[in-house]
Design a protein around this motif. Sequence first.
Motif, mmCIF file in Angstrom:
data_model
loop_
_atom_site.group_PDB
_atom_site.id
_atom_site.type_symbol
_atom_site.label_atom_id
_atom_site.label_comp_id
_atom_site.label_asym_id
_atom_site.label_seq_id
_atom_site.Cartn_x
_atom_site.Cartn_y
_atom_site.Cartn_z
ATOM 1 N N TYR A 252 -10.609 -0.512 -1.802
ATOM 2 C CA TYR A 252 -11.672 0.416 -1.382
ATOM 3 C C TYR A 252 -11.075 1.711 -0.844
ATOM 4 N N LEU A 253 -10.026 1.604 -0.034
ATOM 5 C CA LEU A 253 -9.398 2.801 0.514
ATOM 6 C C LEU A 253 -8.749 3.644 -0.582
ATOM 7 N N TYR A 254 -8.311 2.996 -1.651
ATOM 8 C CA TYR A 254 -7.749 3.719 -2.794
ATOM 9 C C TYR A 254 -8.838 4.415 -3.610
ATOM 10 N N THR A 255 -9.955 3.728 -3.842
ATOM 11 C CA THR A 255 -10.921 4.179 -4.855
ATOM 12 C C THR A 255 -12.325 4.465 -4.339
ATOM 13 N N GLY A 256 -12.659 3.955 -3.159
ATOM 14 C CA GLY A 256 -14.027 4.071 -2.678
ATOM 15 C C GLY A 256 -14.954 3.046 -3.304
ATOM 16 N N GLU A 257 -14.394 2.076 -4.033
ATOM 17 C CA GLU A 257 -15.192 1.057 -4.706
ATOM 18 C C GLU A 257 -15.039 -0.291 -4.013
ATOM 19 N N ALA B 195 0.839 -1.197 0.000
ATOM 20 C CA ALA B 195 0.000 0.000 0.000
ATOM 21 C C ALA B 195 0.874 1.246 0.000
ATOM 22 N N ASN B 196 0.384 2.285 -0.635
ATOM 23 C CA ASN B 196 1.076 3.569 -0.688
ATOM 24 C C ASN B 196 0.423 4.505 0.315
ATOM 25 N N LEU C 263 -3.271 6.453 0.587
ATOM 26 C CA LEU C 263 -4.198 6.121 1.659
ATOM 27 C C LEU C 263 -4.534 7.335 2.516
ATOM 28 N N LYS C 264 -3.612 8.302 2.590
ATOM 29 C CA LYS C 264 -3.868 9.498 3.391
ATOM 30 C C LYS C 264 -5.025 10.316 2.833
ATOM 31 N N ALA C 265 -5.357 10.096 1.564
ATOM 32 C CA ALA C 265 -6.496 10.800 0.983
ATOM 33 C C ALA C 265 -7.809 10.280 1.549
ATOM 34 N N ALA C 266 -7.771 9.088 2.149
ATOM 35 C CA ALA C 266 -8.962 8.510 2.770
ATOM 36 C C ALA C 266 -8.974 8.854 4.252
ATOM 37 N N THR C 267 -10.150 9.126 4.774
ATOM 38 C CA THR C 267 -10.271 9.492 6.187
ATOM 39 C C THR C 267 -9.995 8.315 7.110
ATOM 40 N N TYR C 268 -9.907 7.114 6.540
ATOM 41 C CA TYR C 268 -9.725 5.921 7.359
ATOM 42 C C TYR C 268 -8.261 5.526 7.531
ATOM 43 N N TYR C 269 -7.352 6.294 6.960
ATOM 44 C CA TYR C 269 -5.943 5.897 6.990
ATOM 45 C C TYR C 269 -5.419 5.746 8.414
ATOM 46 N N ASP C 270 -5.707 6.722 9.277
ATOM 47 C CA ASP C 270 -5.220 6.644 10.649
ATOM 48 C C ASP C 270 -5.771 5.419 11.359
#
Length: 285
Positions: free
Chosen positions: A157-162, A40-41, A45-52
């Motif tokens: 999903y964390l990358y794309t929301g799909e 994972a990059n 992933l930081k663009a997703a609110t779930y990264y933390d």
Amino acid sequence: MRQTLETSIYSASFTDTRFFAFSRRHQRLGRIDTPVPLFANSSILKAATYYDTLFSVGFSESSLSALDNKFPENESPAIDINDYGYDSDSDLSDYDETAPSENEDDVPSQQESNESPVQGDVGEPREQPGAISAGKLGRTVIVKDAALRTYTALIFYLYTGEITFRSLTSSQREPSANAESSRSCSPKSMYRLADKLGVEELKRLAFEALKANLGETNIVQEAFSKFTATPGFEEIRSMELGILRQACRSTKVQSDLPQMMRRAVRGELPHAEEMVDSLIRRIIA
């Protein structure tokens, strides 16, 4: 773009985090094994609110190491099926229990684990693409409670929301082409993982997919399953109990439910105590 993102999950070329997720179940020996690396990059992933959440819940023992395909030597390439916590996980593939080999009692060797193929479409092993930079360091996490297929779907999903869900085995529905892709997963497996990580939107999507797979043909089986009995899954039990009540006059449910209740009375389903109690309360209410 989607293909590029999916490929990056199996290659460390542009990533700084490595997960090892187990992919196969050996029921007779009671173990889960064949760990496969996923990458994972963190900048994506930081663009997703779930990264933390991804790195703060359950991953405190991650370590800094080379981002290659080699499974860490200080970790076991197999885990006890009871420690995994979900022995009926349909996102795990199964060994052929009918064809034992001379070495079936052996845990997969370091080399075997490191050379394990990544599964593409069902039944089709896929080689891991992309060159891996020698000596590149990053975070390594051993995932011991979610399958390779589930974790691949999570990262995508964390990358794309799909997200693409497969039909429940108990639903007896014909699988669609999309549902058999390498990044599809069981809604039950993803609900369990999303609940643990606190990824609420993904948990909701998994809940809705699970609900859509329930009907008179499988509601009794699912309502009395170990998954439904998982502590904290009250909304699952409530939803399935509601569907069971709606379908209680169907021929299938009237045939299946008495049989399941007899099994519960005989002590064969100790995990289903709460479901039995809820049914009785609904009847006498």
